[in-house]
Design an enzyme around this catalytic site. Sequence first.
Site, mmCIF file in Angstrom:
data_model
loop_
_atom_site.group_PDB
_atom_site.id
_atom_site.type_symbol
_atom_site.label_atom_id
_atom_site.label_comp_id
_atom_site.label_asym_id
_atom_site.label_seq_id
_atom_site.Cartn_x
_atom_site.Cartn_y
_atom_site.Cartn_z
ATOM 1 N N TYR A 49 0.979 -1.207 0.006
ATOM 2 C CA TYR A 49 -0.095 0.038 0.042
ATOM 3 C C TYR A 49 0.849 1.373 -0.069
ATOM 4 O O TYR A 49 1.878 1.420 0.728
ATOM 5 C CB TYR A 49 -1.045 0.099 1.208
ATOM 6 C CG TYR A 49 -1.951 -0.969 1.085
ATOM 7 C CD1 TYR A 49 -2.404 -1.745 -0.123
ATOM 8 C CD2 TYR A 49 -2.869 -1.021 2.304
ATOM 9 C CE1 TYR A 49 -3.293 -2.633 -0.004
ATOM 10 C CE2 TYR A 49 -3.961 -2.176 2.246
ATOM 11 C CZ TYR A 49 -4.035 -2.956 0.883
ATOM 12 O OH TYR A 49 -5.072 -3.832 0.902
ATOM 13 N N PRO A 204 -16.639 -3.767 -0.209
ATOM 14 C CA PRO A 204 -17.808 -4.342 0.295
ATOM 15 C C PRO A 204 -19.060 -3.437 -0.474
ATOM 16 O O PRO A 204 -20.357 -4.069 -0.294
ATOM 17 C CB PRO A 204 -17.910 -4.297 1.829
ATOM 18 C CG PRO A 204 -16.855 -3.333 2.018
ATOM 19 C CD PRO A 204 -16.046 -3.035 1.089
ATOM 20 N N LEU A 205 -18.886 -2.433 -0.955
ATOM 21 C CA LEU A 205 -19.962 -1.519 -1.409
ATOM 22 C C LEU A 205 -20.148 -1.746 -3.029
ATOM 23 O O LEU A 205 -20.831 -1.331 -3.566
ATOM 24 C CB LEU A 205 -19.773 -0.173 -1.281
ATOM 25 C CG LEU A 205 -19.497 0.486 0.198
ATOM 26 C CD1 LEU A 205 -19.551 1.780 0.363
ATOM 27 C CD2 LEU A 205 -20.825 -0.249 1.129
ATOM 28 N N GLY A 206 -19.109 -2.718 -3.336
ATOM 29 C CA GLY A 206 -19.200 -3.019 -4.706
ATOM 30 C C GLY A 206 -18.926 -1.705 -5.645
ATOM 31 O O GLY A 206 -18.403 -0.693 -5.365
ATOM 32 N N VAL A 208 -21.606 0.185 -6.598
ATOM 33 C CA VAL A 208 -22.876 0.556 -6.588
ATOM 34 C C VAL A 208 -22.828 2.334 -6.745
ATOM 35 O O VAL A 208 -23.540 3.180 -7.388
ATOM 36 C CB VAL A 208 -23.781 0.339 -5.280
ATOM 37 C CG1 VAL A 208 -25.019 1.178 -5.113
ATOM 38 C CG2 VAL A 208 -24.078 -1.113 -5.285
ATOM 39 N N PHE A 209 -21.798 2.580 -6.004
ATOM 40 C CA PHE A 209 -21.370 4.169 -6.075
ATOM 41 C C PHE A 209 -20.454 4.820 -7.136
ATOM 42 O O PHE A 209 -20.139 5.940 -7.096
ATOM 43 C CB PHE A 209 -21.337 4.953 -4.778
ATOM 44 C CG PHE A 209 -22.273 4.434 -3.873
ATOM 45 C CD1 PHE A 209 -23.677 5.043 -3.870
ATOM 46 C CD2 PHE A 209 -21.928 3.381 -2.906
ATOM 47 C CE1 PHE A 209 -24.714 4.243 -2.917
ATOM 48 C CE2 PHE A 209 -22.952 2.954 -1.828
ATOM 49 C CZ PHE A 209 -24.359 3.594 -1.870
ATOM 50 N N GLU A 211 -20.130 3.168 -10.416
ATOM 51 C CA GLU A 211 -20.424 3.234 -11.782
ATOM 52 C C GLU A 211 -21.961 3.434 -12.126
ATOM 53 O O GLU A 211 -22.891 3.250 -11.133
ATOM 54 C CB GLU A 211 -19.994 1.773 -12.348
ATOM 55 C CG GLU A 211 -18.707 1.299 -12.246
ATOM 56 C CD GLU A 211 -18.523 -0.091 -12.678
ATOM 57 O OE1 GLU A 211 -19.469 -0.786 -13.324
ATOM 58 O OE2 GLU A 211 -17.502 -0.744 -12.228
#
Length: 290
Positions: A49, A204-206, A208-209, A211
């Site tokens: 990282y 974990p939110l994929g 969704v926000f 694309e």
Amino acid sequence: MTNTKLSAIVAGTMNWGVWDKNLSVSEMESMIHICLENGIFTFDHADIYGSYTTEAQFGKAFVESKIDRDKMQLISKCGIQLLSENRNNTIKHYNYDKNHIIWSVENSLKNLKTDYLDVLLLHRPSPLMQADEIAEAIEKLKSEGKILDFGLSNFTSSQTELIHHKTTVSYNQIQFSASHFKPMIDGSLDYMQVHNIRPMSWNPLGNVFREDNEQTRRLKILLAKLVDKYHLGADTILLSWILQHPAKAIPIAGTVNVARIQSLMKATTLQLTTEEWFAIWTASKGNEVA
């Protein structure tokens, strides 16, 4: 079997450093305190990282925070070899030689200013990895108290079985979300339940926000209704969806937004109805279950 009890949601540090937010040492120190104050006491790292710089920044922040080491947990990952001015690599590759694993852990300990990692994960599988050699490294690190627990990251069930046959695997950190539910249907989460391996969920939110496509539009329409019902953010609802799966996956949340951090743990007490859970899956799939 899992030895270490991680926080219900883990703070992901990938974006804390130069790869994204570029937090200063004092800002990292503040983030550590905010996470702890909100019940998030496990921090997920990887040696790569920030192109091999974020662990050292976090370590400085940890020292400045004066927080007792036993009040927090540190996960780190090794194995990926990046092209970086901080490493003498000529091509991106993986390395799971016994000596390299041991050196990587010792280097992470030095950077993080700690004597041990609560969990070490192998970052991504390599075609050249030798299970016996990995097991020897892990058993040595455990016997010396340099790692307390061991797991994998992004390993398939068959790859996990290869390592699990030689040494105990307690975790597998995988991509799993409402919009990326493949592990739920390809046997990955079933395998982990059978073998007492705890999943961790990165991203974990994929998408969704991130694309705008048919899948995310369907999910956003449904999530808007659930937000109105529960008076919680859509991100909290998406985390709750993960948490309700019987595999008991632990979400890795990478946000540095204070308000969002303060709301994350609400996902652990939100209980979606069975129909709501299936409605989210159906919206993601774009068709009803068989």
